[in-house]
Design an enzyme around this catalytic site. Structure first.
Site, PDB file in Angstrom:
ATOM      1  N   ASP B 194     -11.743  16.984  39.275  1.00  0.00           N
ATOM      2  CA  ASP B 194     -12.110  18.483  39.155  1.00  0.00           C
ATOM      3  C   ASP B 194     -13.313  18.314  38.094  1.00  0.00           C
ATOM      4  O   ASP B 194     -13.456  17.400  37.695  1.00  0.00           O
ATOM      5  CB  ASP B 194     -11.274  19.649  39.053  1.00  0.00           C
ATOM      6  CG  ASP B 194     -11.740  21.128  39.945  1.00  0.00           C
ATOM      7  OD1 ASP B 194     -12.609  21.195  39.854  1.00  0.00           O
ATOM      8  OD2 ASP B 194     -10.845  21.386  40.775  1.00  0.00           O
ATOM      9  N   HIS B 248     -17.135  21.469  42.053  1.00  0.00           N
ATOM     10  CA  HIS B 248     -15.909  21.262  41.291  1.00  0.00           C
ATOM     11  C   HIS B 248     -16.338  19.542  40.753  1.00  0.00           C
ATOM     12  O   HIS B 248     -15.224  18.694  40.867  1.00  0.00           O
ATOM     13  CB  HIS B 248     -14.555  21.099  42.128  1.00  0.00           C
ATOM     14  CG  HIS B 248     -14.356  22.537  42.205  1.00  0.00           C
ATOM     15  ND1 HIS B 248     -13.410  23.247  41.384  1.00  0.00           N
ATOM     16  CD2 HIS B 248     -14.784  23.713  43.030  1.00  0.00           C
ATOM     17  CE1 HIS B 248     -13.386  24.574  41.790  1.00  0.00           C
ATOM     18  NE2 HIS B 248     -14.120  24.788  42.546  1.00  0.00           N
ATOM     19  N   GLU B 319     -15.929  26.068  47.246  1.00  0.00           N
ATOM     20  CA  GLU B 319     -16.563  26.812  46.199  1.00  0.00           C
ATOM     21  C   GLU B 319     -18.041  26.169  45.767  1.00  0.00           C
ATOM     22  O   GLU B 319     -18.252  25.925  44.559  1.00  0.00           O
ATOM     23  CB  GLU B 319     -15.717  27.101  44.907  1.00  0.00           C
ATOM     24  CG  GLU B 319     -14.562  27.880  45.349  1.00  0.00           C
ATOM     25  CD  GLU B 319     -13.701  28.052  44.053  1.00  0.00           C
ATOM     26  OE1 GLU B 319     -12.880  29.182  44.082  1.00  0.00           O
ATOM     27  OE2 GLU B 319     -13.465  27.375  43.252  1.00  0.00           O
TER      28      GLU B 319
END
Lengths: 627, 553
Positions: B194, B248, B319
């Site tokens: 991440d 990410h 996201e």
């Protein structure tokens, strides 16, 4: 990691090792880590190595000296001077040069505390793994010695903690570069202050991964004393059993945070895990199983383990409510029923949670048994200065629907009004207070009670003498003004408001689907910001420094046992600790960096304290805020 | 207990032992316990010993045969017949008499699974302590006559482990797999990298973990990965690795500029973070840099190799913050060069182009052929955009929104996507521990109690949103544990026993809610704890010993 595991199984360890390295993560790189940290505006800033090399440290060494208070937790209250230099700390060249104390007993305690300190520092050194060991420090550094001198003043004969025990200390660290010697001096009025100083000292030492060794801040001066006298944690070993090993871990973590009171809620309706020699039936019938019992030697062990860590144990014997299992044998032995409403259904009519149960205070034999219980508890928990009588959540409807108790009222010409039951209850409380034996060393033992109908503004004058009882106040300060009312009546108060310091909240109901009645999880920030002085001031217009003894975080254990005890208590218990020791004027924000570090420290020492942020926030200070 | 500890340190063990017993809890009593349990209306009822002695058992033996499904978890789906008799079970006299299988490889797997089974049973025997040893056959019991016919309701029954927000040790991953196996869960979704860290060692790109791991002790070497994949396989679990992209992404990519490859991660450490991502630290791939694809090819190839055999690969897609790209000069220039404006649609076009490229570059598996992709639901999967951007034959969508607020799942199913349900309002197990960037609650709300985890039915969600159970498209579900507030310390307690509630929902898919499952559920928690998994306590032990008395009615 698996490379290392495999290799360890080989006989030709050293030969194979080089080959193994070729496939491990580090073989291609010159440094253990490509990063270093430098201290800028009291913040450790991460950089790629090679930039500004002079001022570049590994993370833990940077944290030791960056910021006014380094990584001390709780923050000292009077003076903290930390130099920006560290030197090698050789555990093998550390010695207790002098332990000056008025008695041999205190001297022995100092030696024990010193040994514990050494053990804690050793836990900061990661398991050796040759793959990560690059630098060999030079021989000069290896010579670096640390001499510790501890002086407890002549009046400091105390070997047990009392409410008036002086826990202050002065700590100095001075390093002489020319003779490779670090002198540590500790001055305290009592053993308890001195052992706190050793905790502080342990927080001035960190393992430096790049150097492959421990480092200690070279020059330090700390003058420190706690804001509050009573700094506690409640452990409930009755809703679920907690092993002695887990209690030890709790005490280790408390000591590391200078918390000084373990409130041991040892029995409740659900179980009676305390073995009593005079009444073996109690735990035989009342424990969850024969493996879930505290023997006399377990209790003594916990009390002593706590004492050498500067912690008093306050046992609680819940009465007259929260009583049930363990009392099943009395009828068969001809003593009548002593616990009533046990397993009565629907439980919600007779108590706040299953199982129900209250003492039968109409049965005179009950007092005989209680005398035996109190006497043996006073004996095995000795020396005692405080004893918790419980007094929590008495359900008057239970008594009002118990024939034996109603008859008793009638016999005495009393009606079934609330006041009659409260009269009966306060009479019970007065009796048990009087029957509780004095301690050989400390004399009359001071009582603690939970706030209840007996402590309400209208009733307290009539029922409870403020000279006899300290009141532990557990309501939500948002909804009630319990604390103010108690203080105005002159009670000494321990703050345990459920809206901030009930650490068991937030894990869902255990009798139905949905939220727990005590609401959501209390984040560490809320625990930290809960100020007893502010609460007192809001409700009475004064800080009430004399009456407000301190506070206690409460962990009811309906949803806790050895599996999650550590993570539910810690690191939030550390937030409580700084509030009660330091009582800072600021909120949680300036404490965050030190707080994360304290969590790491607890984890290193074997306490399974919960993670509160990504490790990235630990390595990139002040970048995890929402502004 | 201390008695035992002290005694063990003595040389004259046997002599002293008798003396020690005099002070221990049991010396005065005839039985180990004054209680026994009898089975009444499928409930084990606690009694004082001596009453109704014929039908009296210890608690665990009562539970084995009381109730239609004993203490089986998850509950079998087709047939469960359990006699009310138990017999002694001697671990030393247990043998695998026959392992019939079409190949030697399968036979070997059966042997390994049998050895694991033996180890698990052995963990049920408490540590010997002579103080509690009264009966000669104080050993395990086994139900004497049993018939079970069983198969799972859902094919995909997963747990997401995030080892990037915080590092999780290999030992802790093993424990997670042990617990998954005990609950017949079959998929470990390993969110391995991440923005915050890149703990995966890649032989072809050692710089990634050198620059991206939290420390050199917090790296998964190739041998660690192989070990986890094999440990999982013999326990009936597939590992689905996720490589988060294009969002990410951040730590691990610091080295590319110095090596002349240009910047590959943008918006890293950009402040204020809330403008560029959903949580610190920010970071997204620089999809305008062509070199990025070269590096990604190496990453995918090595991942396909070390995680082999792969049947599913998670491409992330979660996201993506368009504002990050929109404020990055290099990306804006790239748009201009291609004659595109800075509209949302342009950025989505760019992103879907990226997704299409990485899908195509992902290597086929030697054994399983083309690897099926998984993506999180996102702007690309929205009802208006999905047709244009994502082929339902290529991607399974993992749907993580709250089913209370959105109809994400229904929209996806209507478009023909295969779906894995991970709705945040029931199956995000990291919620409820407070915010980690400020004071107050976590954005994903309160703690999801096991009852809510259990009651979250994929069929009901699908039926509410589409009018059908969607048995073909709805592959199953997955509980998600983002690890911003998790590491080895609390991993077990946050995953378990709630992961067991998920498991019965996905294996059994019962028509009833949590209530009839409670007694078996508490027992399953005890079982996990016995096997070394630090599963959280959910009730006082009193409730375990006094069945059906801990309800609010």
């Amino acid at each position: 990691m698996a490379d290392s595991r495999d290799v360890k199984n080989q006989i030709l360890f050293s030969l194979l090792f080089t080959a193994s390295l070729l496939h491990s993560a580090l073989s291609d790189f010159p440094f253990l880590s490509p990063y270093s940290w430098s201290c800028v505006n009291e913040t450790c800033v991460k950089n790629l190595k090679g930039w500004n090399e002079e001022d570049a440290y590994s993370l833990s060494t940077c944290k030791l000296t960056c910021g006014q208070h380094g990584v001390l937790w709780p923050k000292p209250t009077r003076l903290t001077q930390i130099s920006n230099q560290t030197v090698h700390f050789n555990l093998s060249r550390l010695s207790l040069e002098e332990a000056m104390a008025p008695t041999q007993e205190v001297k022995d305690l100092l030696q024990k505390a010193f040994d514990i300190f050494k053990g804690n520092v050793a836990k900061g050194v990661p398991e050796p793994d040759e793959r990560f060991f690059r630098k060999i420090f030079d021989s000069d550094e290896e010579k670096q010695q640390v001499f510790v001198k501890i002086r407890v003043s002549n009046t400091g004969k105390a070997t047990t903690l009392r409410l008036n025990t002086n826990e202050a200390y002065v700590l100095n660290v001075k390093t002489n570069e020319t003779n490779s010697l670090t002198n540590v001096t500790i001055d305290a009025s009592t053993f308890f202050g001195a052992r706190h100083a050793l905790e502080t000292l342990s927080q001035l030492i960190e393992y430096d991964a790049a150097k492959g060794s421990l480092q200690i801040v070279s020059q330090v001066a700390v003058v420190d004393k706690p804001a509050f006298r009573y700094r506690g944690i409640l452990l409930d070993t009755a809703s679920n059993f907690i092993s002695v090993r887990a209690i030890e871990r709790t005490l280790d973590a408390m000591a590391a945070n200078k918390l000084n009171t373990l409130h041991w809620h040892i029995t409740d309706t659900a179980s009676f895990p305390l073995y009593l020699k005079s009444l073996p039936d109690m735990s035989y019938f009342g424990s969850y199983s024969q493996r879930q019992i505290y023997n006399t030697s377990d209790v003594s062990h916990v009390v002593e383990y706590a004492r050498v860590r500067g912690i008093r144990v306050v046992p609680e014997f819940s009465a007259p409510g929260h009583v049930g299992n363990g009392w099943q044998w009395t009828e068969k032995k001809g003593l009548g029923k002593m616990a009533v409403c046990v397993k009565q259904e629907p439980w919600s009519t007779y108590c706040t949670e299953p199982p129900c149960g209250q003492l039968n205070i109409a049965n005179n034999n009950t007092y005989g048994i209680l005398t035996q219980i109190y006497e043996e508890m006073a004996d095995i928990f000795a020396p005692l200065d405080l004893f918790h009588f419980g007094g929590q959540e008495v359900n008057l409807n239970c008594w009002n629907t118990t024939e034996e108790i109603v008859s008793h009222l009638t016999e005495r010409g009393l009606n079934q009004s609330v006041d009659s039951f409260l009269d009966l209850w306060s009479e019970f409380q007065s009796n048990v207070y009087n029957m509780f034996p004095a301690d050989n060393q400390t004399g009359k033992v001071q009582g603690i009670l939970w706030n209840s109908q007996l402590t309400s503004a209208e009733k307290a004058d009539k029922y409870l003498d403020p000279r006899k009882y300290i009141i532990q106040a557990s309501g939500s300060v948002k909804d009630q003004r319990v604390i103010g009312d108690l203080l105005k009546k002159g009670y000494h108060v321990i703050l345990s408001n459920s809206d901030a310091w009930f650490l068991n909240c937030g894990f869902g109901s255990w009798v139905t689907k949905g939220q727990h009645p005590c609401g959501s999880y209390k984040g560490w920030q809320a625990v930290y910001d809960n100020s007893p002085h502010d609460v007192a001031s809001n409700e009475t217009g004064s800080y009430q420094k004399k009456l407000l003894l301190g506070g206690e975080a409460v962990l009811w254990s309906q949803q806790v046992d050895d599996a999650s005890l550590d993570a539910k208590l810690w690191p939030r218990g550390a937030a409580l600790a700084e509030r009660l020791w330091t009582n800072p004027k600021h909120n949680w924000e300036p404490a965050e960096i030190r707080f994360i570090h304290q969590r790491q420290r607890l984890f290193q020492r074997g306490v399974m304290a919960d993670r509160i942020q990504p490790e990235w926030c630990h390595q990139n200070e002040k970048l995890c805020y929402l502004r």
